[in-house]
Design a protein around this motif. Sequence first.
Motif: not given
Length: 154
Positions: A105-123
Amino acid sequence: MSGRALTCSILIRSSIRRILIPRAVDKELTKLMQVAPSQAIQKAKSEGWLEVVDEVRSPLIRLFEEQLDPGEASAIAVALERSADLLLIDEADGREVATVAWLRVRGVLGILRLAKEAGELSSLRDELRKLRDDPHFFVSPRLTERFLAASGED
């Protein structure tokens, strides 16, 4: 799957090949009042990587519905029936049932972490501030701080 998890998943489209949602979840998502998430969901459907699937006929769904709402119960049943790689789910009860059923399972927090790791989010902190404004989303302050610290944003 919540609208927030799905919208966050759309952020990292490069990492997710296809998302299947049961009709019960699709019905919940059509009730979204926010324009941006609704538009993102419709776009994902039209592009074909967000697919609405028929409910499973497994007796497991009845068991899950004794503990969970119809959307969560059907999402877990679909994930099991289709041997899903990952189940996007936030609600604690649903996560617990899914984990007991050996689903990843993964939730919003995990998805956000993936997005940051992929460089799609800065903070992550900025994204969590935005989520706090959503009356349908809650993360305890303690979990928020632990998550940010584990993500290197303490």
